[in-house]
Write a protein that holds these residues in place. Sequence first.
Motif, PDB file in Angstrom:
ATOM      1  N   GLY A  81       0.804  -1.218   0.000  1.00  0.00           N
ATOM      2  CA  GLY A  81       0.000   0.000   0.000  1.00  0.00           C
ATOM      3  C   GLY A  81       0.834   1.264   0.000  1.00  0.00           C
ATOM      4  N   ASP A  82       2.170   1.122  -0.021  1.00  0.00           N
ATOM      5  CA  ASP A  82       3.062   2.280  -0.033  1.00  0.00           C
ATOM      6  C   ASP A  82       3.076   2.929  -1.414  1.00  0.00           C
ATOM      7  OD1 ASP A  82       3.815   1.753   2.593  1.00  0.00           O
ATOM      8  OD2 ASP A  82       5.583   0.586   1.999  1.00  0.00           O
ATOM      9  N   VAL A  83       3.177   4.255  -1.438  1.00  0.00           N
ATOM     10  CA  VAL A  83       3.336   4.981  -2.700  1.00  0.00           C
ATOM     11  C   VAL A  83       4.755   4.736  -3.189  1.00  0.00           C
ATOM     12  CG1 VAL A  83       3.372   7.251  -3.787  1.00  0.00           C
ATOM     13  CG2 VAL A  83       1.627   6.722  -2.066  1.00  0.00           C
ATOM     14  N   VAL A  84       4.889   4.240  -4.432  1.00  0.00           N
ATOM     15  CA  VAL A  84       6.201   3.905  -4.989  1.00  0.00           C
ATOM     16  C   VAL A  84       6.565   4.773  -6.191  1.00  0.00           C
ATOM     17  CG1 VAL A  84       6.183   1.538  -4.130  1.00  0.00           C
ATOM     18  CG2 VAL A  84       5.198   2.029  -6.373  1.00  0.00           C
ATOM     19  N   GLY A  85       5.710   5.696  -6.545  1.00  0.00           N
ATOM     20  CA  GLY A  85       5.982   6.579  -7.668  1.00  0.00           C
ATOM     21  C   GLY A  85       4.786   7.468  -7.920  1.00  0.00           C
ATOM     22  N   GLY A  86       4.902   8.287  -8.949  1.00  0.00           N
ATOM     23  CA  GLY A  86       3.795   9.162  -9.294  1.00  0.00           C
ATOM     24  C   GLY A  86       4.201  10.136 -10.369  1.00  0.00           C
ATOM     25  N   GLY A  87       3.301  11.032 -10.677  1.00  0.00           N
ATOM     26  CA  GLY A  87       3.563  12.025 -11.698  1.00  0.00           C
ATOM     27  C   GLY A  87       2.278  12.680 -12.128  1.00  0.00           C
ATOM     28  N   SER A  88       2.294  13.188 -13.343  1.00  0.00           N
ATOM     29  CA  SER A  88       1.085  13.782 -13.909  1.00  0.00           C
ATOM     30  C   SER A  88       1.045  13.526 -15.408  1.00  0.00           C
ATOM     31  CB  SER A  88       1.011  15.281 -13.606  1.00  0.00           C
ATOM     32  OG  SER A  88       2.085  15.967 -14.206  1.00  0.00           O
ATOM     33  N   ASP A  89      -0.153  13.592 -15.946  1.00  0.00           N
ATOM     34  CA  ASP A  89      -0.375  13.428 -17.380  1.00  0.00           C
ATOM     35  C   ASP A  89      -1.200  14.602 -17.875  1.00  0.00           C
ATOM     36  OD1 ASP A  89      -0.238  10.139 -18.460  1.00  0.00           O
ATOM     37  OD2 ASP A  89       0.256  10.694 -16.433  1.00  0.00           O
ATOM     38  N   MET A  90      -0.919  15.035 -19.085  1.00  0.00           N
ATOM     39  CA  MET A  90      -1.715  16.035 -19.766  1.00  0.00           C
ATOM     40  C   MET A  90      -2.396  15.310 -20.921  1.00  0.00           C
ATOM     41  SD  MET A  90      -2.476  19.318 -19.785  1.00  0.00           S
ATOM     42  CE  MET A  90      -1.123  20.082 -18.931  1.00  0.00           C
ATOM     43  N   LEU A  91      -3.722  15.175 -20.846  1.00  0.00           N
ATOM     44  CA  LEU A  91      -4.482  14.461 -21.867  1.00  0.00           C
ATOM     45  C   LEU A  91      -5.128  15.462 -22.816  1.00  0.00           C
ATOM     46  CD1 LEU A  91      -6.330  11.897 -19.568  1.00  0.00           C
ATOM     47  CD2 LEU A  91      -4.117  11.634 -20.715  1.00  0.00           C
ATOM     48  N   VAL A  92      -4.885  15.288 -24.109  1.00  0.00           N
ATOM     49  CA  VAL A  92      -5.530  16.098 -25.142  1.00  0.00           C
ATOM     50  C   VAL A  92      -6.628  15.236 -25.743  1.00  0.00           C
ATOM     51  CG1 VAL A  92      -5.215  17.372 -27.288  1.00  0.00           C
ATOM     52  CG2 VAL A  92      -3.357  17.300 -25.605  1.00  0.00           C
ATOM     53  N   LEU A  93      -7.851  15.737 -25.737  1.00  0.00           N
ATOM     54  CA  LEU A  93      -9.008  14.956 -26.172  1.00  0.00           C
ATOM     55  C   LEU A  93      -9.436  15.336 -27.584  1.00  0.00           C
ATOM     56  CD1 LEU A  93     -11.083  15.287 -22.884  1.00  0.00           C
ATOM     57  CD2 LEU A  93      -9.327  13.597 -23.459  1.00  0.00           C
ATOM     58  N   ASP A  94     -10.019  14.358 -28.289  1.00  0.00           N
ATOM     59  CA  ASP A  94     -10.562  14.648 -29.620  1.00  0.00           C
ATOM     60  C   ASP A  94     -12.007  15.131 -29.479  1.00  0.00           C
ATOM     61  OD1 ASP A  94     -12.181  12.386 -29.256  1.00  0.00           O
ATOM     62  OD2 ASP A  94     -11.159  11.184 -30.784  1.00  0.00           O
ATOM     63  N   ASP A  95     -12.672  15.365 -30.594  1.00  0.00           N
ATOM     64  CA  ASP A  95     -14.039  15.887 -30.578  1.00  0.00           C
ATOM     65  C   ASP A  95     -15.038  14.943 -29.910  1.00  0.00           C
ATOM     66  OD1 ASP A  95     -13.328  18.256 -31.790  1.00  0.00           O
ATOM     67  OD2 ASP A  95     -13.727  17.521 -33.818  1.00  0.00           O
ATOM     68  N   ASP A  96     -14.690  13.646 -29.827  1.00  0.00           N
ATOM     69  CA  ASP A  96     -15.575  12.674 -29.189  1.00  0.00           C
ATOM     70  C   ASP A  96     -15.244  12.475 -27.712  1.00  0.00           C
ATOM     71  OD1 ASP A  96     -17.031  12.119 -31.542  1.00  0.00           O
ATOM     72  OD2 ASP A  96     -15.436  10.772 -32.218  1.00  0.00           O
ATOM     73  N   GLY A  97     -14.276  13.239 -27.192  1.00  0.00           N
ATOM     74  CA  GLY A  97     -13.900  13.117 -25.791  1.00  0.00           C
ATOM     75  C   GLY A  97     -12.968  11.958 -25.503  1.00  0.00           C
ATOM     76  N   ARG A  98     -12.386  11.365 -26.552  1.00  0.00           N
ATOM     77  CA  ARG A  98     -11.434  10.270 -26.359  1.00  0.00           C
ATOM     78  C   ARG A  98     -10.020  10.839 -26.401  1.00  0.00           C
ATOM     79  NH1 ARG A  98     -13.322   5.364 -30.140  1.00  0.00           N
ATOM     80  NH2 ARG A  98     -11.770   6.407 -31.401  1.00  0.00           N
ATOM     81  N   ILE A  99      -9.078  10.127 -25.781  1.00  0.00           N
ATOM     82  CA  ILE A  99      -7.704  10.609 -25.689  1.00  0.00           C
ATOM     83  C   ILE A  99      -7.037  10.583 -27.056  1.00  0.00           C
ATOM     84  CG2 ILE A  99      -5.425  10.223 -24.686  1.00  0.00           C
ATOM     85  CD1 ILE A  99      -6.896   8.916 -22.300  1.00  0.00           C
ATOM     86  N   LYS A 100      -6.583  11.744 -27.494  1.00  0.00           N
ATOM     87  CA  LYS A 100      -5.840  11.885 -28.741  1.00  0.00           C
ATOM     88  C   LYS A 100      -4.335  11.790 -28.453  1.00  0.00           C
ATOM     89  CE  LYS A 100      -5.482  13.355 -33.099  1.00  0.00           C
ATOM     90  NZ  LYS A 100      -5.887  12.572 -34.217  1.00  0.00           N
ATOM     91  N   THR A 101      -3.890  12.467 -27.382  1.00  0.00           N
ATOM     92  CA  THR A 101      -2.484  12.455 -27.002  1.00  0.00           C
ATOM     93  C   THR A 101      -2.377  12.464 -25.487  1.00  0.00           C
ATOM     94  OG1 THR A 101      -2.014  13.837 -28.949  1.00  0.00           O
ATOM     95  CG2 THR A 101      -0.236  13.570 -27.356  1.00  0.00           C
ATOM     96  N   ASP A 102      -1.472  11.663 -24.951  1.00  0.00           N
ATOM     97  CA  ASP A 102      -1.197  11.589 -23.525  1.00  0.00           C
ATOM     98  C   ASP A 102       0.255  11.966 -23.294  1.00  0.00           C
ATOM     99  OD1 ASP A 102      -0.667  10.905 -20.899  1.00  0.00           O
ATOM    100  OD2 ASP A 102      -1.280   8.819 -21.085  1.00  0.00           O
ATOM    101  N   TYR A 103       0.503  13.150 -22.716  1.00  0.00           N
ATOM    102  CA  TYR A 103       1.848  13.580 -22.357  1.00  0.00           C
ATOM    103  C   TYR A 103       2.069  13.185 -20.901  1.00  0.00           C
ATOM    104  CZ  TYR A 103       1.741  16.462 -26.558  1.00  0.00           C
ATOM    105  OH  TYR A 103       1.664  16.901 -27.850  1.00  0.00           O
ATOM    106  N   MET A 104       2.993  12.255 -20.650  1.00  0.00           N
ATOM    107  CA  MET A 104       3.228  11.713 -19.310  1.00  0.00           C
ATOM    108  C   MET A 104       4.487  12.344 -18.703  1.00  0.00           C
ATOM    109  SD  MET A 104       3.724   7.764 -18.122  1.00  0.00           S
ATOM    110  CE  MET A 104       2.051   7.335 -17.669  1.00  0.00           C
ATOM    111  N   PHE A 105       4.352  12.820 -17.458  1.00  0.00           N
ATOM    112  CA  PHE A 105       5.448  13.452 -16.732  1.00  0.00           C
ATOM    113  C   PHE A 105       5.663  12.699 -15.411  1.00  0.00           C
ATOM    114  CE2 PHE A 105       3.384  16.594 -19.348  1.00  0.00           C
ATOM    115  CZ  PHE A 105       4.436  17.234 -19.988  1.00  0.00           C
ATOM    116  N   PRO A 106       6.433  11.603 -15.422  1.00  0.00           N
ATOM    117  CA  PRO A 106       6.667  10.876 -14.178  1.00  0.00           C
ATOM    118  C   PRO A 106       7.498  11.725 -13.220  1.00  0.00           C
ATOM    119  CG  PRO A 106       7.954   9.914 -15.965  1.00  0.00           C
ATOM    120  CD  PRO A 106       7.121  11.012 -16.560  1.00  0.00           C
ATOM    121  N   GLY A 107       7.199  11.588 -11.944  1.00  0.00           N
ATOM    122  CA  GLY A 107       7.971  12.284 -10.928  1.00  0.00           C
ATOM    123  C   GLY A 107       7.615  13.744 -10.745  1.00  0.00           C
TER     124      GLY A 107
END
Length: 108
Positions: A81-107
Amino acid sequence: MNEIDPQELADRYTAQWNVSDAAERRAAIERLWAEDGAHILHPPAEMRETAAGLGFDHPTLEARGHGVVRIGWEAVSAETGDVVGGGSDMLVLDDDGRIKTDYMFPGS
């Protein structure tokens, strides 16, 4: 563009990483991602520093699109149950609300 509930999107996004059944995981991904979606990993600081030392410029990232959602996340050990990592993602969505691009920033 469809109306998007950011929390519901974040819940579906994080859930896709934890589906153990291959067919269920594939279905979740197909519902969440655009057919031509891209996952772009922003390298950790150590990799960027090494690349800079070799003469490579730091990467420049752009986010374009009609819908942009930022998600913060933590990776948790299933055993402790310990936190072993993390980060953030910036999701760019298309006109249907689905993920077009996922920019992942670990840490971050």
